[in-house]
Motif scaffolding. Sequence first.
Motif, PDB file in Angstrom:
ATOM      1  N   ILE A   9       0.852  -1.192   0.000  1.00  0.00           N
ATOM      2  CA  ILE A   9       0.000   0.000   0.000  1.00  0.00           C
ATOM      3  C   ILE A   9       0.890   1.245   0.000  1.00  0.00           C
ATOM      4  O   ILE A   9       1.695   1.430   0.904  1.00  0.00           O
ATOM      5  CB  ILE A   9      -0.927   0.002   1.233  1.00  0.00           C
ATOM      6  N   ASP A  11      -0.434   4.386  -0.171  1.00  0.00           N
ATOM      7  CA  ASP A  11      -1.203   5.479   0.422  1.00  0.00           C
ATOM      8  C   ASP A  11      -0.907   5.564   1.926  1.00  0.00           C
ATOM      9  O   ASP A  11      -1.052   4.582   2.642  1.00  0.00           O
ATOM     10  CB  ASP A  11      -2.691   5.219   0.189  1.00  0.00           C
ATOM     11  N   ASP A  13      -2.579   7.266   4.111  1.00  0.00           N
ATOM     12  CA  ASP A  13      -3.815   7.413   4.885  1.00  0.00           C
ATOM     13  C   ASP A  13      -4.025   6.150   5.718  1.00  0.00           C
ATOM     14  O   ASP A  13      -4.057   5.042   5.174  1.00  0.00           O
ATOM     15  CB  ASP A  13      -4.976   7.629   3.916  1.00  0.00           C
ATOM     16  N   ALA A  16      -6.524   3.659   4.444  1.00  0.00           N
ATOM     17  CA  ALA A  16      -6.323   3.012   3.145  1.00  0.00           C
ATOM     18  C   ALA A  16      -6.277   1.495   3.291  1.00  0.00           C
ATOM     19  O   ALA A  16      -6.893   0.766   2.509  1.00  0.00           O
ATOM     20  CB  ALA A  16      -5.045   3.526   2.488  1.00  0.00           C
ATOM     21  N   LYS A  19      -9.836   0.186   4.134  1.00  0.00           N
ATOM     22  CA  LYS A  19     -10.705   0.212   2.957  1.00  0.00           C
ATOM     23  C   LYS A  19     -10.343  -0.917   1.993  1.00  0.00           C
ATOM     24  O   LYS A  19     -11.228  -1.583   1.455  1.00  0.00           O
ATOM     25  CB  LYS A  19     -10.620   1.571   2.261  1.00  0.00           C
ATOM     26  N   SER A 145      -8.227   1.599  -6.041  1.00  0.00           N
ATOM     27  CA  SER A 145      -9.567   1.703  -5.444  1.00  0.00           C
ATOM     28  C   SER A 145     -10.578   2.001  -6.516  1.00  0.00           C
ATOM     29  O   SER A 145     -10.294   2.752  -7.464  1.00  0.00           O
ATOM     30  CB  SER A 145      -9.593   2.822  -4.396  1.00  0.00           C
TER      31      SER A 145
END
Length: 146
Positions: A9, A11, A13, A16, A19, A145
């Motif tokens: 990953i 990201d 965030d 993230a 999700k 995503s």
Amino acid sequence: MSHATFYIIDDADPEARLKLAGQQAAWWYQQGQSVFLLAETREQAEWLDEYLWQQDPDNFVPHNLIGEGPRQGSPVEIGWPGLRHSGRRAILINLSQDAPNFAVTFAQVVDFVPCEEKLKQQARERYKAYRLAGIQLQTTPAPESP
């Protein structure tokens, strides 16, 4: 033999990874698989529960937290360390810090390599633990995503 896929990953965030775990649970459910989503904490499990409820009705994923829902659990069951999932499931999606010792009982394990260094190191330790347990491993970039 069990297989594990680690998704990298990019990201930063913190949500993230959560999700992506929810999206993976939905994808596996659509493939006709039963899923155990192992959160790190009860609070994280409740966040995932709410996230799955907020999805488009056309993409509804029958799910429940451990202890709720039908006796055998729904197709996607969400739990946290210290609780047992209800019954045999094909897919484990792991968000906990450690590799659960029961991972080998699943046909497929989904795990994550976040970009934060501390979490990345924890992912390396889980990778080693899975390898020692005889699980076949692969690493791939996280899907985009929707």
